[in-house]
Structure formats: C-alpha cells, structure tokens
Design a protein around this motif. Structure first.
Motif, mmCIF file in Angstrom:
data_model
loop_
_atom_site.group_PDB
_atom_site.id
_atom_site.type_symbol
_atom_site.label_atom_id
_atom_site.label_comp_id
_atom_site.label_asym_id
_atom_site.label_seq_id
_atom_site.Cartn_x
_atom_site.Cartn_y
_atom_site.Cartn_z
ATOM 1 N N ARG A 137 0.665 -1.001 0.009
ATOM 2 C CA ARG A 137 -0.136 -0.023 0.155
ATOM 3 C C ARG A 137 0.998 1.391 0.095
ATOM 4 N NH1 ARG A 137 -5.422 -0.550 1.874
ATOM 5 N NH2 ARG A 137 -6.277 1.284 1.901
ATOM 6 N N ILE A 138 0.768 2.185 -0.887
ATOM 7 C CA ILE A 138 1.550 3.555 -1.113
ATOM 8 C C ILE A 138 0.744 4.628 -0.701
ATOM 9 C CG2 ILE A 138 2.960 4.825 -2.591
ATOM 10 C CD1 ILE A 138 3.763 2.355 -4.100
ATOM 11 N N SER A 139 0.898 5.479 -0.094
ATOM 12 C CA SER A 139 0.347 6.493 0.393
ATOM 13 C C SER A 139 0.631 7.728 -0.655
ATOM 14 C CB SER A 139 0.881 7.110 1.879
ATOM 15 O OG SER A 139 0.373 6.142 2.769
ATOM 16 N N ALA A 140 0.047 7.232 -1.897
ATOM 17 C CA ALA A 140 -0.003 8.357 -2.867
ATOM 18 C C ALA A 140 -1.190 8.030 -3.976
ATOM 19 C CB ALA A 140 1.538 8.130 -3.682
ATOM 20 N N PRO A 141 -1.679 8.714 -4.596
ATOM 21 C CA PRO A 141 -2.431 8.261 -5.680
ATOM 22 C C PRO A 141 -1.921 7.584 -6.768
ATOM 23 C CG PRO A 141 -2.058 10.929 -5.917
ATOM 24 C CD PRO A 141 -1.639 10.165 -4.532
ATOM 25 N N PRO A 142 -2.655 6.817 -7.400
ATOM 26 C CA PRO A 142 -2.131 5.935 -8.684
ATOM 27 C C PRO A 142 -1.312 6.762 -9.697
ATOM 28 C CG PRO A 142 -4.344 5.227 -8.220
ATOM 29 C CD PRO A 142 -4.193 6.516 -7.438
ATOM 30 N N GLU A 143 -2.001 8.105 -9.849
ATOM 31 C CA GLU A 143 -1.118 8.941 -10.761
ATOM 32 C C GLU A 143 0.233 9.113 -10.645
ATOM 33 O OE1 GLU A 143 -5.328 9.312 -10.965
ATOM 34 O OE2 GLU A 143 -4.186 9.651 -9.303
ATOM 35 N N LYS A 144 0.740 9.279 -9.279
ATOM 36 C CA LYS A 144 2.003 9.792 -8.739
ATOM 37 C C LYS A 144 2.827 8.388 -8.808
ATOM 38 C CE LYS A 144 2.984 13.258 -5.869
ATOM 39 N NZ LYS A 144 2.795 13.944 -4.569
ATOM 40 N N VAL A 145 2.278 7.232 -8.362
ATOM 41 C CA VAL A 145 2.887 5.849 -8.543
ATOM 42 C C VAL A 145 3.149 5.600 -9.885
ATOM 43 C CG1 VAL A 145 2.767 3.428 -8.098
ATOM 44 C CG2 VAL A 145 1.773 5.167 -6.220
ATOM 45 N N VAL A 152 0.326 -1.589 -21.188
ATOM 46 C CA VAL A 152 0.528 -0.226 -20.624
ATOM 47 C C VAL A 152 -0.807 0.527 -20.645
ATOM 48 C CG1 VAL A 152 1.432 2.071 -21.227
ATOM 49 C CG2 VAL A 152 2.975 -0.036 -21.878
ATOM 50 N N GLU A 153 -1.177 0.458 -19.476
ATOM 51 C CA GLU A 153 -2.613 1.143 -19.124
ATOM 52 C C GLU A 153 -2.321 2.179 -17.854
ATOM 53 O OE1 GLU A 153 -5.490 -1.858 -17.860
ATOM 54 O OE2 GLU A 153 -4.750 -3.123 -19.437
ATOM 55 N N PRO A 154 -2.138 3.433 -18.430
ATOM 56 C CA PRO A 154 -1.807 4.530 -17.443
ATOM 57 C C PRO A 154 -2.498 4.700 -16.132
ATOM 58 C CG PRO A 154 -1.960 5.434 -19.625
ATOM 59 C CD PRO A 154 -2.182 3.933 -19.823
ATOM 60 N N ASN A 155 -1.698 4.700 -15.144
ATOM 61 C CA ASN A 155 -2.336 4.599 -13.796
ATOM 62 C C ASN A 155 -3.039 3.523 -13.568
ATOM 63 O OD1 ASN A 155 -1.480 7.636 -13.959
ATOM 64 N ND2 ASN A 155 -3.596 8.110 -14.753
ATOM 65 N N ALA A 156 -2.743 2.351 -14.072
ATOM 66 C CA ALA A 156 -3.614 1.156 -13.865
ATOM 67 C C ALA A 156 -2.705 -0.040 -13.852
ATOM 68 C CB ALA A 156 -4.758 0.982 -14.552
ATOM 69 N N ALA A 157 -2.048 -0.306 -15.070
ATOM 70 C CA ALA A 157 -1.119 -1.463 -15.007
ATOM 71 C C ALA A 157 0.025 -1.252 -16.012
ATOM 72 C CB ALA A 157 -2.211 -2.664 -15.743
ATOM 73 N N LEU A 158 1.132 -2.040 -15.566
ATOM 74 C CA LEU A 158 2.307 -2.073 -16.636
ATOM 75 C C LEU A 158 2.903 -3.383 -16.633
ATOM 76 C CD1 LEU A 158 4.283 -0.242 -18.365
ATOM 77 C CD2 LEU A 158 5.732 0.016 -16.092
ATOM 78 N N GLY A 159 3.043 -3.974 -17.789
ATOM 79 C CA GLY A 159 3.508 -5.387 -17.779
ATOM 80 C C GLY A 159 4.615 -5.470 -18.760
ATOM 81 N N GLN A 170 -7.557 3.202 -3.793
ATOM 82 C CA GLN A 170 -8.022 2.995 -2.621
ATOM 83 C C GLN A 170 -8.830 4.225 -2.292
ATOM 84 O OE1 GLN A 170 -7.562 -0.068 -1.406
ATOM 85 N NE2 GLN A 170 -6.622 -0.206 -3.579
ATOM 86 N N PRO A 171 -9.982 4.165 -1.430
ATOM 87 C CA PRO A 171 -11.126 5.039 -1.088
ATOM 88 C C PRO A 171 -10.367 6.162 -0.264
ATOM 89 C CG PRO A 171 -11.914 2.832 -0.500
ATOM 90 C CD PRO A 171 -10.502 2.530 -1.116
ATOM 91 N N ASP A 172 -9.048 5.963 0.562
ATOM 92 C CA ASP A 172 -8.537 6.966 1.341
ATOM 93 C C ASP A 172 -7.445 7.650 0.397
ATOM 94 O OD1 ASP A 172 -6.363 5.162 0.762
ATOM 95 O OD2 ASP A 172 -5.826 4.818 2.908
ATOM 96 N N GLY A 173 -7.379 7.492 -0.857
ATOM 97 C CA GLY A 173 -6.461 8.231 -1.910
ATOM 98 C C GLY A 173 -4.986 7.663 -1.834
ATOM 99 N N SER A 174 -4.993 6.450 -1.384
ATOM 100 C CA SER A 174 -3.740 5.506 -1.477
ATOM 101 C C SER A 174 -3.887 4.839 -2.570
ATOM 102 C CB SER A 174 -3.527 4.868 -0.211
ATOM 103 O OG SER A 174 -4.137 3.790 -0.077
#
Length: 179
Positions: free
Chosen positions: A50-58, A106-113, A132-136
């Motif tokens: 779990r990463i305390s950052a939104p998917p866009e940042k990850v 390559v699905e931006p903000n969702a999947a990389l393989g 995640q609902p908390d923004g992570s």
C-alpha cells in the motif's frame, strides 16, 4: 598434489561437455510471448504493498523506465527503446543479468507489464495499481520465471525473486511518497 595428464584430459572433457550442454540449452530454449505469469513456472511471486500516494503519482515513478536506476539501486542501465506502449522493448541490468524485455501492457495509472529473457531464463512481470478510497494505491506485482537455469537452480531463483520484488515495492513506495 599434481594431476596426471589423463586426469586433466578427463576434467577438460567434462568441462567441455558441460559448456556444450549450456550452449545447446540456451540456443534451443523457446519462450512464447505471454502477458500473464505462468502458474506452472518454477519460480513465482505475488506481492502487494500500500502506497500513500494516488495511482497517478505511483504511475509517474513506475512508468519512467529510463529513471529506474535513480531510485532502484538493484537496476542499472535501463533504456526504453521507443515510446511507452505495448510492443516497445527495453534493456536493463539487474542482479548481474542483462535483460531484454518487451512491454505487453501499458494502461496509464492502472497496469504495466512486460516479458523478458536473460541467460537461461524467461520472466513475465505485471504491476497493477488500484486506487483506494483513502487516496492511497494498492500496488500488486505478479511475476513468473522459467527456463533451464531457473529449473536447475529453482530455490536460488525463488529466493532471489521474492526478495527482489520486496525491495522494488519498498523503493517504489519510498519514491512515490516523497515525490
């Protein structure tokens, strides 16, 4: 203790046979392109963090292949050979192995393989990012490794794969949370 010429000849012959077997195994190995890890592969891992950052940042950190070495010291010389899209290859070095990989997802903000091969091995590696609902972001990594060398040294490859992915996830978390 000196070895006699017959012993040296036998050792040389045995080493030559082993070298020939390795060359044959490497030249005749065929690994079909795949987008999903092989559930029958001798080495596999499935880990989540779990990463305390939104998917866009990850995604911003993870998708910049050429920058991996800046935050992931296990990796050197990553080079994406074109745009970030399915079918584009990239080359990189990790754990002493030079790897040639090709993106399949390559699905931006969702999947990389990607899938890739190195000496005696072939891997399929998938990252999934879930908001995640908390923004992570929940980041899941699934990878399988197979090939003649992986089969021969399965316990070593399994341990290395598990610890490598654990470090990748921890370093991705650190980088995304500080970015």
């Amino acid at each position: 203790m000196q070895k006699n010429p017959k012993q040296l000849a036998c050792v040389s012959l045995a080493l030559g046979a082993v070298a020939a077997a390795v060359v044959i195994a490497e030249k005749t190995s065929v690994y079909p392109a795949a987008a999903r890890p092989n559930p029958a592969a001798p080495a596999q891992t499935d880990q989540t963090i779990r990463i305390s950052a939104p998917p866009e940042k990850v995604w911003q950190v993870l998708s910049r292949v050429n920058q991996w070495a800046a935050w992931q010291p296990d990796i050197s010389r990553p080079h994406l050979n074109g745009p970030l899209q399915p079918g584009t290859s990239f080359d990189w070095k990790t754990s002493g192995l030079l790897i040639h990989s090709t993106l399949h997802t390559v699905e931006p903000n969702a999947a990389l393989g990607w899938s890739g091969r190195a000496f005696g091995s072939f891997a399929v590696h998938n990252w999934t990012l879930t908001a995640q609902p908390d923004g992570s972001t929940a980041v899941r990594v699934k990878e399988s490794m197979e090939g003649w060398l992986v089969s021969l040294l399965q316990p070593v490859f399994q341990k290395g794969l598990d610890s490598s992915i654990k470090r990748w996830l921890a370093r991705l978390k650190q980088q995304a949370e500080q970015a």
